[in-house]
Design a protein around this motif. Sequence first.
Motif, PDB file in Angstrom:
ATOM      1  N   GLY A 164       0.814  -1.209   0.000  1.00  0.00           N
ATOM      2  CA  GLY A 164       0.000   0.000   0.000  1.00  0.00           C
ATOM      3  C   GLY A 164       0.848   1.261   0.000  1.00  0.00           C
ATOM      4  N   LEU A 165       1.936   1.240   0.765  1.00  0.00           N
ATOM      5  CA  LEU A 165       2.839   2.398   0.787  1.00  0.00           C
ATOM      6  C   LEU A 165       3.472   2.629  -0.579  1.00  0.00           C
ATOM      7  N   LEU A 166       3.939   1.550  -1.217  1.00  0.00           N
ATOM      8  CA  LEU A 166       4.535   1.677  -2.545  1.00  0.00           C
ATOM      9  C   LEU A 166       3.527   2.236  -3.541  1.00  0.00           C
ATOM     10  N   THR A 167       2.268   1.784  -3.410  1.00  0.00           N
ATOM     11  CA  THR A 167       1.226   2.269  -4.315  1.00  0.00           C
ATOM     12  C   THR A 167       0.946   3.745  -4.081  1.00  0.00           C
ATOM     13  N   ASN A 168       0.825   4.125  -2.818  1.00  0.00           N
ATOM     14  CA  ASN A 168       0.493   5.522  -2.491  1.00  0.00           C
ATOM     15  C   ASN A 168       1.588   6.490  -2.918  1.00  0.00           C
ATOM     16  N   PHE A 169       2.843   6.073  -2.793  1.00  0.00           N
ATOM     17  CA  PHE A 169       3.951   6.967  -3.113  1.00  0.00           C
ATOM     18  C   PHE A 169       4.472   6.793  -4.545  1.00  0.00           C
ATOM     19  N   GLY A 170       3.876   5.833  -5.274  1.00  0.00           N
ATOM     20  CA  GLY A 170       4.292   5.621  -6.650  1.00  0.00           C
ATOM     21  C   GLY A 170       5.704   5.110  -6.790  1.00  0.00           C
ATOM     22  N   VAL A 171       6.181   4.371  -5.793  1.00  0.00           N
ATOM     23  CA  VAL A 171       7.547   3.859  -5.796  1.00  0.00           C
ATOM     24  C   VAL A 171       7.542   2.403  -6.276  1.00  0.00           C
ATOM     25  N   LEU A 172       8.512   2.039  -7.107  1.00  0.00           N
ATOM     26  CA  LEU A 172       8.678   0.671  -7.612  1.00  0.00           C
ATOM     27  C   LEU A 172       7.353   0.081  -8.114  1.00  0.00           C
ATOM     28  N   PRO A 173       6.707   0.725  -9.095  1.00  0.00           N
ATOM     29  CA  PRO A 173       5.404   0.238  -9.561  1.00  0.00           C
ATOM     30  C   PRO A 173       5.445  -1.180 -10.116  1.00  0.00           C
ATOM     31  N   ALA A 174       6.581  -1.605 -10.656  1.00  0.00           N
ATOM     32  CA  ALA A 174       6.668  -2.958 -11.204  1.00  0.00           C
ATOM     33  C   ALA A 174       6.586  -4.023 -10.118  1.00  0.00           C
ATOM     34  N   VAL A 176       4.629  -3.782  -7.400  1.00  0.00           N
ATOM     35  CA  VAL A 176       3.320  -3.773  -6.748  1.00  0.00           C
ATOM     36  C   VAL A 176       2.497  -5.028  -7.057  1.00  0.00           C
ATOM     37  N   PRO A 177       2.354  -5.450  -8.328  1.00  0.00           N
ATOM     38  CA  PRO A 177       1.563  -6.670  -8.580  1.00  0.00           C
ATOM     39  C   PRO A 177       2.145  -7.908  -7.909  1.00  0.00           C
ATOM     40  N   ALA A 178       3.477  -7.999  -7.867  1.00  0.00           N
ATOM     41  CA  ALA A 178       4.099  -9.163  -7.226  1.00  0.00           C
ATOM     42  C   ALA A 178       3.807  -9.189  -5.732  1.00  0.00           C
ATOM     43  N   LEU A 179       3.935  -8.037  -5.068  1.00  0.00           N
ATOM     44  CA  LEU A 179       3.634  -7.986  -3.632  1.00  0.00           C
ATOM     45  C   LEU A 179       2.162  -8.248  -3.363  1.00  0.00           C
ATOM     46  N   ALA A 180       1.301  -7.778  -4.259  1.00  0.00           N
ATOM     47  CA  ALA A 180      -0.138  -8.034  -4.096  1.00  0.00           C
ATOM     48  C   ALA A 180      -0.428  -9.531  -4.150  1.00  0.00           C
ATOM     49  N   ALA A 181       0.241 -10.228  -5.065  1.00  0.00           N
ATOM     50  CA  ALA A 181       0.047 -11.673  -5.165  1.00  0.00           C
ATOM     51  C   ALA A 181       0.549 -12.383  -3.913  1.00  0.00           C
ATOM     52  N   ILE A 182       1.720 -11.956  -3.412  1.00  0.00           N
ATOM     53  CA  ILE A 182       2.289 -12.575  -2.211  1.00  0.00           C
ATOM     54  C   ILE A 182       1.386 -12.336  -1.001  1.00  0.00           C
ATOM     55  N   ALA A 183       0.877 -11.120  -0.865  1.00  0.00           N
ATOM     56  CA  ALA A 183       0.054 -10.783   0.292  1.00  0.00           C
ATOM     57  C   ALA A 183      -1.316 -11.435   0.232  1.00  0.00           C
ATOM     58  N   SER A 184      -1.849 -11.638  -0.974  1.00  0.00           N
ATOM     59  CA  SER A 184      -3.227 -12.114  -1.105  1.00  0.00           C
ATOM     60  C   SER A 184      -3.333 -13.618  -1.283  1.00  0.00           C
ATOM     61  N   GLY A 185      -2.239 -14.282  -1.648  1.00  0.00           N
ATOM     62  CA  GLY A 185      -2.319 -15.707  -1.924  1.00  0.00           C
ATOM     63  C   GLY A 185      -2.818 -16.518  -0.747  1.00  0.00           C
ATOM     64  N   PHE A 186      -2.276 -16.253   0.439  1.00  0.00           N
ATOM     65  CA  PHE A 186      -2.698 -17.006   1.622  1.00  0.00           C
ATOM     66  C   PHE A 186      -4.166 -16.762   1.935  1.00  0.00           C
ATOM     67  N   MET A 187      -4.594 -15.487   1.881  1.00  0.00           N
ATOM     68  CA  MET A 187      -5.978 -15.178   2.223  1.00  0.00           C
ATOM     69  C   MET A 187      -6.949 -15.818   1.244  1.00  0.00           C
ATOM     70  N   SER A 188      -6.534 -15.980  -0.001  1.00  0.00           N
ATOM     71  CA  SER A 188      -7.435 -16.592  -0.978  1.00  0.00           C
ATOM     72  C   SER A 188      -7.667 -18.070  -0.691  1.00  0.00           C
ATOM     73  N   LEU A 189      -6.753 -18.687   0.057  1.00  0.00           N
ATOM     74  CA  LEU A 189      -6.862 -20.114   0.366  1.00  0.00           C
ATOM     75  C   LEU A 189      -6.982 -20.380   1.861  1.00  0.00           C
ATOM     76  N   ILE A 190      -7.266 -19.357   2.653  1.00  0.00           N
ATOM     77  CA  ILE A 190      -7.289 -19.545   4.106  1.00  0.00           C
ATOM     78  C   ILE A 190      -8.349 -20.558   4.522  1.00  0.00           C
TER      79      ILE A 190
END
Length: 497
Positions: A164-174, A176-190
């Motif tokens: 979220g911080l990277l998204t808000n500050f526009g830092v390292l946009p490439a 962002v999708p990878a971190l989103a996948a890492i953060a959401s993968g567990f919750m999708s299969l919890i």
Amino acid sequence: MSDEKNRATAAALLPLVGGAANVTSVTHCMTRLRLGVADRSLVRDDALKALPAVLGVVEDDTYQIVLGPGTVARVTPEFAALVDAGRDAPPAPDDPPAAADRTGPTPSALSTAEELAAQGAALKARQKARNATPVKLFLRRIADIFVPLIPALIGCGIIAGLNGLLTNFGVLPALVPALAAIASGFMSLIAVFVGHNTAKEFGGTPVLGGAVAAIIVYAGVAQVSAFGQQLSPGQGGVLGALGAALLAVQVEKACRRYVPEALDVLVTPTVTVLVSGLVTLFGLMFLAGEVSTAIGTCANWLLAHGGAAAGFLIGGLFLPLVMLGLHQALIPIHTTLIEQQGYTVLLPVLAMAGAGQVGAALAVYVRLPGNRSIRTTVRSALPAGFLGVGEPLIYGVSLPLGRPFVTACVGGAFGGGFVGLFNQLGTTAGSTAIGPSGWALFPLLKGNQPLGATLAVYAVGLLVGYAAGFLATYFFGFGKQALADLNAATDPGAAGG
């Protein structure tokens, strides 16, 4: 060096719990090493509490040694390795100090802090007996399903916050999708993990519980209709997974009773998954989905409309709920809210109870200048209290003293009221994971406003809890006679300490 320290801590703990032969199980949660012990009389409580690494002990369905977040995850494998290595060795004979530890110090040797610790242990034992009701034991088992999931929730929650911080500050946009996948993968299969742990906890085959729960998150359920509605993947969430796995356990046990052994390996898993799966698709998913939606709506409505009053009530009652063992019912609710909304709005409010506890302990320290023993206990337990580990302060200070426990609840109520008020005003403070509290919750905070506003609401809430707990305890935490007695009941040579 850190590994050596953890091994040394584990080595120091093992003989004090009766040796490897006395340990029947080894697990851990966020802050506690949880042990099953065969003979409780072999555990040397006083010696354990005296170890620098030990923040406190709690006796519940297991013997729990509070080591603090981070430390416990490193010490547990070292301890388990020592238990495995020494389980076949004969237990060492007790030396005279060990016997003294078990029988306890003589009354003339007791300091005030030791008396409070003994009284706290007695209170815990009485509360444990009261908590051994069928409902509370069931809630404890439900909590044991979710506790192993907390490290993943925390890790993924922090990664989501970083993203979220990277998204808000526009830092390292490439990235962002990878971190989103890492953060959401567990919750999708919890749901799968919940189903696995549920079957394990209630005596079924874990993988069958996971298999049935996996139906809930399978994309193909969108082709199934139930109660006149099309199902959607994930509908019912962790509550549906919990119900599905519980049903699977019952079906599996019935099969074990009636299916011939020669056919068991084929028939039992097939019938278990088929029957439980059909009931899940055509009943549980819809019903659990309705319940989950109602939980989310109710929690949001409560703080959005109840505001300060709701926060005051929730923050003030949390410590008594813990004492009654009813707080465990909140774990599935937190998980459901995180699954639905990305964060739970209840946890920051409940965390204010710990702030009230810290404020109360500070007031105890100030009000007892003549009692070096209690002041030493407070000093040693405060760092853990600031990080959200409240057991040493609760059972070592406030609860045995009586009134300070009540005034700590007052501090929690005011802190919760502050957070609830800002929720009503439109600034929601939530947590992306369960487990941490106090200052340790900051990396997991998330809300409906920019992160700075969410952090500010939580930080000021903590300060309000500290201040209210301190003031309530300072002015109302002691009667005149109790204050005089406690300041007089000091260790030899402690005057002026």
